[in-house]
Design an enzyme around this catalytic site. Sequence first.
Site, mmCIF file in Angstrom:
data_model
loop_
_atom_site.group_PDB
_atom_site.id
_atom_site.type_symbol
_atom_site.label_atom_id
_atom_site.label_comp_id
_atom_site.label_asym_id
_atom_site.label_seq_id
_atom_site.Cartn_x
_atom_site.Cartn_y
_atom_site.Cartn_z
ATOM 1 N N LYS A 15 0.708 -1.152 -0.045
ATOM 2 C CA LYS A 15 0.024 -0.154 0.017
ATOM 3 C C LYS A 15 0.813 1.312 0.027
ATOM 4 C CE LYS A 15 -3.116 -2.465 3.156
ATOM 5 N NZ LYS A 15 -3.387 -2.628 4.538
ATOM 6 N N GLY A 16 2.173 1.038 0.382
ATOM 7 C CA GLY A 16 2.810 2.127 0.737
ATOM 8 C C GLY A 16 3.086 3.116 -0.542
ATOM 9 N N GLU A 69 7.569 2.598 -5.959
ATOM 10 C CA GLU A 69 7.999 2.335 -4.797
ATOM 11 C C GLU A 69 7.912 3.443 -3.819
ATOM 12 O OE1 GLU A 69 7.181 0.332 -2.462
ATOM 13 O OE2 GLU A 69 8.130 -1.708 -2.503
ATOM 14 N N ASP A 70 7.497 2.984 -2.561
ATOM 15 C CA ASP A 70 7.893 4.174 -1.279
ATOM 16 C C ASP A 70 9.319 4.153 -0.950
ATOM 17 O OD1 ASP A 70 7.668 1.655 -0.501
ATOM 18 O OD2 ASP A 70 5.998 2.027 1.131
ATOM 19 N N LYS A 74 17.403 3.609 1.731
ATOM 20 C CA LYS A 74 18.142 3.729 2.783
ATOM 21 C C LYS A 74 19.507 3.061 2.498
ATOM 22 C CE LYS A 74 14.543 2.923 6.351
ATOM 23 N NZ LYS A 74 14.212 2.239 7.423
ATOM 24 N N PHE A 124 13.709 4.073 10.945
ATOM 25 C CA PHE A 124 12.278 3.756 10.461
ATOM 26 C C PHE A 124 11.486 5.076 10.319
ATOM 27 C CE2 PHE A 124 8.038 2.227 10.745
ATOM 28 C CZ PHE A 124 8.091 0.804 9.963
ATOM 29 N N VAL A 125 10.658 5.212 9.091
ATOM 30 C CA VAL A 125 10.186 6.355 8.826
ATOM 31 C C VAL A 125 8.639 6.014 8.435
ATOM 32 C CG1 VAL A 125 11.995 7.551 7.935
ATOM 33 C CG2 VAL A 125 11.050 6.277 6.568
ATOM 34 N N ASP A 165 3.753 3.238 6.746
ATOM 35 C CA ASP A 165 2.876 3.156 8.180
ATOM 36 C C ASP A 165 3.845 2.706 9.289
ATOM 37 O OD1 ASP A 165 3.282 0.446 6.779
ATOM 38 O OD2 ASP A 165 1.951 -0.031 8.253
ATOM 39 N N ARG A 194 -0.036 6.651 7.381
ATOM 40 C CA ARG A 194 0.261 6.919 6.078
ATOM 41 C C ARG A 194 -0.428 8.153 5.331
ATOM 42 N NH1 ARG A 194 1.370 1.397 3.989
ATOM 43 N NH2 ARG A 194 0.370 -0.031 5.151
HETATM 44 P P1 XMP Z 1 13.192 -4.080 1.601
HETATM 45 O O1 XMP Z 1 14.248 -4.420 2.991
HETATM 46 O O2 XMP Z 1 12.904 -5.733 0.996
HETATM 47 O O3 XMP Z 1 11.945 -3.636 2.268
HETATM 48 O O4 XMP Z 1 13.869 -3.050 0.608
HETATM 49 C C1 XMP Z 1 11.126 -2.697 1.544
HETATM 50 C C2 XMP Z 1 9.951 -2.683 2.315
HETATM 51 O O5 XMP Z 1 9.941 -2.680 3.585
HETATM 52 C C3 XMP Z 1 9.121 -1.699 4.251
HETATM 53 N N1 XMP Z 1 10.081 -0.495 4.829
HETATM 54 C C4 XMP Z 1 9.574 0.449 5.575
HETATM 55 N N2 XMP Z 1 8.271 0.782 5.850
HETATM 56 N N3 XMP Z 1 9.070 2.510 7.300
HETATM 57 C C5 XMP Z 1 8.074 1.898 6.719
HETATM 58 O O6 XMP Z 1 6.979 2.392 7.200
HETATM 59 C C6 XMP Z 1 10.455 2.470 6.899
HETATM 60 O O7 XMP Z 1 11.140 2.881 7.352
HETATM 61 C C7 XMP Z 1 10.436 1.144 6.030
HETATM 62 N N4 XMP Z 1 11.754 0.434 5.642
HETATM 63 C C8 XMP Z 1 11.189 -0.792 5.206
HETATM 64 C C9 XMP Z 1 8.375 -1.033 3.145
HETATM 65 O O8 XMP Z 1 7.363 -1.867 3.161
HETATM 66 C C10 XMP Z 1 9.026 -1.398 1.810
HETATM 67 O O9 XMP Z 1 8.168 -1.623 0.774
HETATM 68 MG MG MG Z 2 6.276 -1.030 0.518
#
Ligand code: XMP
Ligand code: MG
Length: 184
Positions: free
Chosen positions: A47-48, A103-104, A135, A156-157, A163, A169
């Site tokens: 959903k991000g 992607e978010d 990141k 963590f953001v 979320d 969100r």
């Molecule tokens: P990877 O590690 O596979 O993860 O690149 C990507 C997914 O992890 C979640 N994610 C976050 N969600 N705050 C969030 O709300 C964060 O800081 C964060 N870091 C990773 C997210 O779903 C992303 O698609």
């Molecule tokens: Mg995501």
Amino acid sequence: MDVDDMGQDLERVLLDREQIDARLAEMAAQIDADYAGRDLLLVGVLKGAVMVMADLSRHLHSAVEMDWMAVSSYGAGTSSSGVVRILKDLDTDLTGRHVLIVEDIIDSGLTLSWLLSNLRTRGAASVEIAALLRKPEAAKVDVSVRYVGFDIPSEFVVGYGLDYAEKYRNLPFVGTLAPHVYAD
Ligand code: XMP
Ligand code: MG
């Protein structure tokens, strides 16, 4: 929802709505130029990526198509394992299509690297990635992200689609939460 609605729950704003919007406009200009003369399919990851998709796509001058996928990576808590399950697949046949995954955030990179290879097996003409946030840990897996909005620290953001326990969100900015939120 905005800063004033957060009370003591907000630690700090990392990126405000103006910064996000200005960067999305730049990314859109680059995407318009790169895909000139080609039909583009944007694939948003639920959903991000909803906010990124909505705002990035409205900065584009070309008439793109949009589709959505929902994936879930197995594994507990706030880190992903790289084992991914499709919760909602695309409605669109990718054969011959130019696909841009929206992607978010890219953290370990495991989710996107899985998604990239999955979509590449479907006969697309090209598959690239646009992510608003990246990141440093993203280096763990070598996934080439064509368009990146911002490199951010390994914290963590939340906000702008992201979320914590399905909340926040709908913040228009990206920020960090006060420690007590996680403790409560
Ligand atoms: P990877 O590690 O596979 O993860 O690149 C990507 C997914 O992890 C979640 N994610 C976050 N969600 N705050 C969030 O709300 C964060 O800081 C964060 N870091 C990773 C997210 O779903 C992303 O698609
Ligand atoms: Mg995501």
